[in-house]
Design a protein around this motif. Sequence first.
Motif, PDB file in Angstrom:
ATOM      1  N   GLN A  23       0.855  -1.106   0.025  1.00  0.00           N
ATOM      2  CA  GLN A  23       0.055   0.249   0.010  1.00  0.00           C
ATOM      3  C   GLN A  23       0.761   1.203   0.079  1.00  0.00           C
ATOM      4  O   GLN A  23       1.827   1.237   0.501  1.00  0.00           O
ATOM      5  CB  GLN A  23      -1.102  -0.050   1.225  1.00  0.00           C
ATOM      6  N   SER A  26       2.029   3.543   3.309  1.00  0.00           N
ATOM      7  CA  SER A  26       2.030   2.664   4.754  1.00  0.00           C
ATOM      8  C   SER A  26       2.910   2.878   5.852  1.00  0.00           C
ATOM      9  O   SER A  26       2.721   2.558   6.877  1.00  0.00           O
ATOM     10  CB  SER A  26       1.813   1.133   4.432  1.00  0.00           C
ATOM     11  N   LYS A  29       2.092   5.068   9.206  1.00  0.00           N
ATOM     12  CA  LYS A  29       1.375   4.213  10.151  1.00  0.00           C
ATOM     13  C   LYS A  29       1.984   4.421  11.325  1.00  0.00           C
ATOM     14  O   LYS A  29       1.461   4.554  12.423  1.00  0.00           O
ATOM     15  CB  LYS A  29       0.927   2.966   9.461  1.00  0.00           C
TER      16      LYS A  29
ATOM     17  N   ARG B 126      -4.926  -3.423   6.678  1.00  0.00           N
ATOM     18  CA  ARG B 126      -4.556  -2.092   7.279  1.00  0.00           C
ATOM     19  C   ARG B 126      -3.572  -2.239   8.539  1.00  0.00           C
ATOM     20  O   ARG B 126      -3.098  -1.270   8.954  1.00  0.00           O
ATOM     21  CB  ARG B 126      -5.854  -1.512   7.905  1.00  0.00           C
ATOM     22  N   ARG B 194      -6.881   6.417   3.858  1.00  0.00           N
ATOM     23  CA  ARG B 194      -6.267   6.380   5.086  1.00  0.00           C
ATOM     24  C   ARG B 194      -6.489   7.401   6.043  1.00  0.00           C
ATOM     25  O   ARG B 194      -6.548   7.255   7.294  1.00  0.00           O
ATOM     26  CB  ARG B 194      -4.797   6.325   4.658  1.00  0.00           C
ATOM     27  N   GLU B 197      -9.039   6.719   8.873  1.00  0.00           N
ATOM     28  CA  GLU B 197      -8.560   6.113  10.231  1.00  0.00           C
ATOM     29  C   GLU B 197      -7.487   7.016  10.884  1.00  0.00           C
ATOM     30  O   GLU B 197      -7.874   6.888  12.111  1.00  0.00           O
ATOM     31  CB  GLU B 197      -7.574   4.962   9.475  1.00  0.00           C
ATOM     32  N   GLU B 198      -6.972   7.550  10.226  1.00  0.00           N
ATOM     33  CA  GLU B 198      -6.178   8.721  10.892  1.00  0.00           C
ATOM     34  C   GLU B 198      -6.594   9.717  11.823  1.00  0.00           C
ATOM     35  O   GLU B 198      -6.482   9.919  12.939  1.00  0.00           O
ATOM     36  CB  GLU B 198      -4.992   9.283   9.996  1.00  0.00           C
TER      37      GLU B 198
END
Lengths: 321, 306
Positions: A23, A26, A29, B126, B194, B197-198
């Motif tokens: 992805q 990523s 994260k 994820r 994303r 989620e953040e």
Amino acid sequence: MTVASSSPPSRLSPRDVEGTAPQPRSGRKREHGGGGDGALAALFIAPAMLGFLLFLFWPTLRGIYLSFTRFNLLTPAEWVGLDNYRRMVNDPIFWDSLKVTVEYVFINIGVQTVSALAIAVLLQRLTQSAVLRGVVLTPYLMSNVVAGIVWLWMLDTQLGIGNEIIAGLGLDRIPFLADETWAIPTIALINVWRHVGYTALLLFAGLQAIPNDMYEAAKVDGASEWRMFWRITMPLLRPVLAVVLIMTVIGSFQVFDTVAVTTNGGPANATNVLQFYIYGSAFGRFQFGYASAMSVALLAVLSAITILQYRLTRAGQTDLG
Amino acid sequence: MTAVTATTTKVRPQRRRLSPGKVLAWTVMAAMVLITLLPFYWILRTALSSNAALAAHPGDVLPVDPTTGGFERALGLQSTEEAIAQGGSGGGLKFWRYLLNSVVVSTLITVCQILFSAMAAYAFARLRWRGRDKVFGLFLAGLMVPTIFTLLPNFVLIKQLGLVDSLLGISLPTMFMTPFAVFFMRQFFMNVPREVEEAALLDGAGKIRIFFRVMLPMASSPILTLGVLTYITSWNDYFWPLMVSYSDSSRVLTVALAIFRAQTPQTGYDWSGLMAATLIAALPMLVLFGFFARRIVSTISFTGIK
């Protein structure tokens, strides 16, 4: 299997099709998550992993092991080496059932692919009606058992509506499911009836990905629908068609229910498809080892077809990009 | 197709023009719809006829000698003598029992499979952990294993677990996951931005909370489609329940129907009873589809899932 992206509008992009592509972004994260998510991932994946190991991975290994044994469920499996495979190679019924299966697959796939393509193109070029799409999907809601019984009735030699129409036209009645020549094509067509709508919808999904301006441009150039089909639709649909084809081949090699309900393998083994023979060997004659060996053969055939089809279709892949 | 000329026809929308090709195309379409739907009508027509009259009037379009006898036999409401007199076998369906079994099995499989598959899919899409892509590859390879291959060993396993002839035994093999369900859900989770989620992380929500409170609700549409398809598949499954169930206590509708068909007198089938039974077995899925048809059809049309 997902052919295109899972969020509409559908577009075939390499990222969606490629299963294991990393992805983007990523890495970010970690800043928020504080390290990897190992423990949490283990928790989330535990039930699926349990099911996978217990009912898919382990049975596959066990099936291969059992194919080298003599096993009747009551006494422990006894290692016999290649005996089952030797027996299989010399078993005329096995080869007959393989032949019958291949005949079924060819008729089923041929008719189903052509009709599904026709339905998909008609749905795309003629009307975008959601109601019609719903209608073509209805047979898919029936179980194979229901479909089998209904067609058994409709194709009955004396009382079936099919033969009533044939007789009404002044032709000879056809014993569709009771005749050695007719039985396999009939079963193949029954399953086409049940599955063609679903296949058509999958192809329709592929057609949706073709930009409409291509058709508009071709129209301006004076191209006919027929020509557009061969010059635009077919080349651009080919990757989707290939995937759908692989799935339907794998599915149709595993025909069982319809045979069990309509002909029970008869007349005279004419519809004794491989899966049915395997089932009979295991649960009719309790030869689990032999049945497993034939399952391994089926797995080998399916893997070979899958690999071959991927190879053949990759070469001619097109991209809309 | 010819270019549009500057005449009155220009006022009408282009689609309206009827060319011979279009007439042909619509004819083909109509024929296909007829072939698709005719069996459904014929089930109803036969189920409402009496066996004796069916033999005399096999081609009549409307039900002949209309009666509800077929349904009564299928539901086991007729006495044995009465059933045999009307061309039945005397063996009825314990319909409500089988219906309950089918509902329990399909619901159990659908709810568990989708929850567990979604959880795994979330971890694959994820969460960051070592070996993630390799494990996912292994799951995917499971797509290639033909069902017959796992059925025999699974049967042996279910037997060893003592779960033969139980609803749990029928449900277990597909209850936890299918490679397809995991793959399908993962596709969806990977496409969720994303930022969603953040934002939740910044609000202090944990990842478990995010999954259940943010991701699952967002995925309601694909979950619905997957759910209905899973429900239909497990409802229609015949091979595995046939292997595992022996008695009424665990018999599902498909198996019961096949047995009802095998019981009917070989000399002259109880067609009216059989068609009533097939209608009864198929009706719940038709109703279910009726509720969700629009969303399912458009999801399949757009995503091409199989």
